[in-house]
Design a protein around this motif. Sequence first.
Motif, short mmCIF file in Angstrom:
data_model
loop_
_atom_site.label_atom_id
_atom_site.label_comp_id
_atom_site.label_asym_id
_atom_site.label_seq_id
_atom_site.Cartn_x
_atom_site.Cartn_y
_atom_site.Cartn_z
N SER A 175 0.84 -1.19 0.00
CA SER A 175 0.00 0.00 0.00
C SER A 175 0.88 1.25 0.00
O SER A 175 2.09 1.19 0.26
CB SER A 175 -0.92 0.01 1.22
OG SER A 175 -0.16 0.20 2.41
N ILE A 176 0.27 2.39 -0.25
CA ILE A 176 1.03 3.64 -0.31
C ILE A 176 1.59 4.01 1.05
O ILE A 176 2.70 4.54 1.16
CB ILE A 176 0.14 4.79 -0.87
CG1 ILE A 176 0.94 6.06 -1.04
CG2 ILE A 176 -1.07 5.01 0.01
CD1 ILE A 176 2.05 5.97 -2.07
N VAL A 177 0.86 3.67 2.12
CA VAL A 177 1.37 3.97 3.47
C VAL A 177 2.55 3.06 3.80
O VAL A 177 3.55 3.51 4.38
CB VAL A 177 0.25 3.81 4.52
CG1 VAL A 177 0.79 4.01 5.93
CG2 VAL A 177 -0.87 4.80 4.25
N GLU A 189 15.09 7.51 3.09
CA GLU A 189 14.87 8.55 2.09
C GLU A 189 13.76 9.45 2.61
O GLU A 189 12.61 9.40 2.15
CB GLU A 189 14.52 7.93 0.74
CG GLU A 189 15.60 7.02 0.19
CD GLU A 189 15.20 6.39 -1.14
OE1 GLU A 189 14.58 7.09 -1.97
OE2 GLU A 189 15.50 5.20 -1.34
N VAL A 190 14.13 10.29 3.58
CA VAL A 190 13.12 11.05 4.32
C VAL A 190 12.38 12.04 3.42
O VAL A 190 11.17 12.22 3.54
CB VAL A 190 13.79 11.78 5.51
CG1 VAL A 190 12.75 12.58 6.29
CG2 VAL A 190 14.49 10.79 6.42
N GLY A 191 13.10 12.69 2.53
CA GLY A 191 12.46 13.66 1.64
C GLY A 191 11.43 12.99 0.74
O GLY A 191 10.32 13.52 0.55
N TYR A 192 11.80 11.85 0.18
CA TYR A 192 10.88 11.12 -0.69
C TYR A 192 9.66 10.64 0.09
O TYR A 192 8.52 10.72 -0.39
CB TYR A 192 11.61 9.94 -1.32
CG TYR A 192 10.82 9.19 -2.36
CD1 TYR A 192 10.20 9.86 -3.42
CD2 TYR A 192 10.68 7.81 -2.29
CE1 TYR A 192 9.48 9.16 -4.38
CE2 TYR A 192 9.96 7.10 -3.24
CZ TYR A 192 9.37 7.79 -4.28
OH TYR A 192 8.65 7.11 -5.23
N ALA A 193 9.88 10.16 1.33
CA ALA A 193 8.78 9.71 2.17
C ALA A 193 7.85 10.87 2.51
O ALA A 193 6.62 10.70 2.54
CB ALA A 193 9.32 9.07 3.45
N SER A 197 3.88 11.23 1.63
CA SER A 197 2.86 11.58 2.63
C SER A 197 1.99 12.73 2.14
O SER A 197 0.77 12.73 2.34
CB SER A 197 3.53 11.96 3.96
OG SER A 197 4.29 10.89 4.47
N LEU A 198 2.61 13.69 1.50
CA LEU A 198 1.86 14.82 0.96
C LEU A 198 0.92 14.36 -0.16
O LEU A 198 -0.23 14.79 -0.24
CB LEU A 198 2.82 15.89 0.43
CG LEU A 198 2.16 17.16 -0.13
CD1 LEU A 198 1.31 17.84 0.94
CD2 LEU A 198 3.22 18.11 -0.68
N VAL A 199 1.41 13.46 -1.02
CA VAL A 199 0.57 12.90 -2.08
C VAL A 199 -0.63 12.16 -1.48
O VAL A 199 -1.77 12.30 -1.95
CB VAL A 199 1.39 11.96 -2.99
CG1 VAL A 199 0.47 11.19 -3.93
CG2 VAL A 199 2.41 12.75 -3.78
N LEU A 200 -0.37 11.38 -0.44
CA LEU A 200 -1.45 10.66 0.24
C LEU A 200 -2.50 11.63 0.77
O LEU A 200 -3.71 11.42 0.58
CB LEU A 200 -0.87 9.83 1.38
CG LEU A 200 -1.88 9.10 2.28
CD1 LEU A 200 -2.62 8.03 1.48
CD2 LEU A 200 -1.18 8.49 3.48
N PHE A 201 -2.05 12.70 1.39
CA PHE A 201 -2.98 13.70 1.93
C PHE A 201 -3.80 14.34 0.82
O PHE A 201 -5.02 14.50 0.93
CB PHE A 201 -2.19 14.77 2.70
CG PHE A 201 -3.01 15.98 3.05
CD1 PHE A 201 -3.94 15.94 4.08
CD2 PHE A 201 -2.87 17.17 2.33
CE1 PHE A 201 -4.70 17.05 4.40
CE2 PHE A 201 -3.61 18.28 2.65
CZ PHE A 201 -4.54 18.22 3.68
N VAL A 202 -3.15 14.70 -0.27
CA VAL A 202 -3.84 15.36 -1.38
C VAL A 202 -4.87 14.42 -2.01
O VAL A 202 -6.00 14.84 -2.31
CB VAL A 202 -2.83 15.85 -2.44
CG1 VAL A 202 -3.55 16.32 -3.69
CG2 VAL A 202 -1.96 16.97 -1.87
N VAL A 203 -4.50 13.16 -2.21
CA VAL A 203 -5.44 12.20 -2.81
C VAL A 203 -6.67 12.03 -1.93
O VAL A 203 -7.81 12.07 -2.42
CB VAL A 203 -4.75 10.84 -3.04
CG1 VAL A 203 -5.78 9.79 -3.43
CG2 VAL A 203 -3.70 10.97 -4.13
N ILE A 204 -6.46 11.85 -0.63
CA ILE A 204 -7.59 11.70 0.28
C ILE A 204 -8.45 12.96 0.28
O ILE A 204 -9.69 12.88 0.26
CB ILE A 204 -7.10 11.38 1.70
CG1 ILE A 204 -6.48 9.98 1.74
CG2 ILE A 204 -8.25 11.45 2.71
CD1 ILE A 204 -5.90 9.60 3.09
N MET A 205 -7.82 14.13 0.28
CA MET A 205 -8.57 15.39 0.28
C MET A 205 -9.39 15.55 -1.00
O MET A 205 -10.56 15.94 -0.96
CB MET A 205 -7.61 16.57 0.44
CG MET A 205 -8.31 17.93 0.50
SD MET A 205 -7.17 19.29 0.76
CE MET A 205 -6.23 19.21 -0.78
#
Length: 221
Positions: A175-177, A189-193, A197-205
Amino acid sequence: MLNTFVFALSSVVTHIGLGMLLALGVHRTMTRGTKYFVRTAYFFPFLVSWAAVALIWKYVLDPTFGIAAYYLSTTTNWLASPTWALPTLIVVDWWHTIGYTFIILLAGLQTVPAQLHEAARVDGANAWWRFWSVTLPVMSPTIFFATVITFIGAFQIFDPMVIMTQGGPDGATRSIVQYTYEKGFQSFEVGYAAALSLVLFVVIMVVTGLQFRLSRRWVHQ
């Protein structure tokens, strides 16, 4: 992302559809004492942690000594099959969380005025038309709430993938999470992670906003 969408959409369909059937069965056909027992039985798995549920089902589905293999007389390793691994996790998720959706829909059914059903019955409406023309419109806010909550929860699924399949086989259940976790806390790879997370937030929103937009067409206040 595709795995997550498939999981989330399947979760919404099964939870709302089967949850409604369970709620209708309990609401219309059972006595008060039986209703209390069935409500408790269906809701109890939801109180168990995902970690415990995942471990229990991993044991149940074990192809060598699992209960499912014994009673189904099969040695199929459901969790190791690229075809069946994700559907199996969807079934496990349904078993674990259907109680919450069931309770919400049952509460919604109890808000439908009996007078409306009586009036429809007097007008000659059969059971199906009473459900379609009376029950569903009155329950539409409850169904909408259950749909939004179920999608948001399912899109953030993490525990069963990590514990039962580790995202396999061949990424069929990642899964994406889980992917975000692997990038942030295993590959560092903290920046990529953070971007994931931002993509996940945007998709849910966006999906939730679309649900609210479409609700104007079918949710009756």
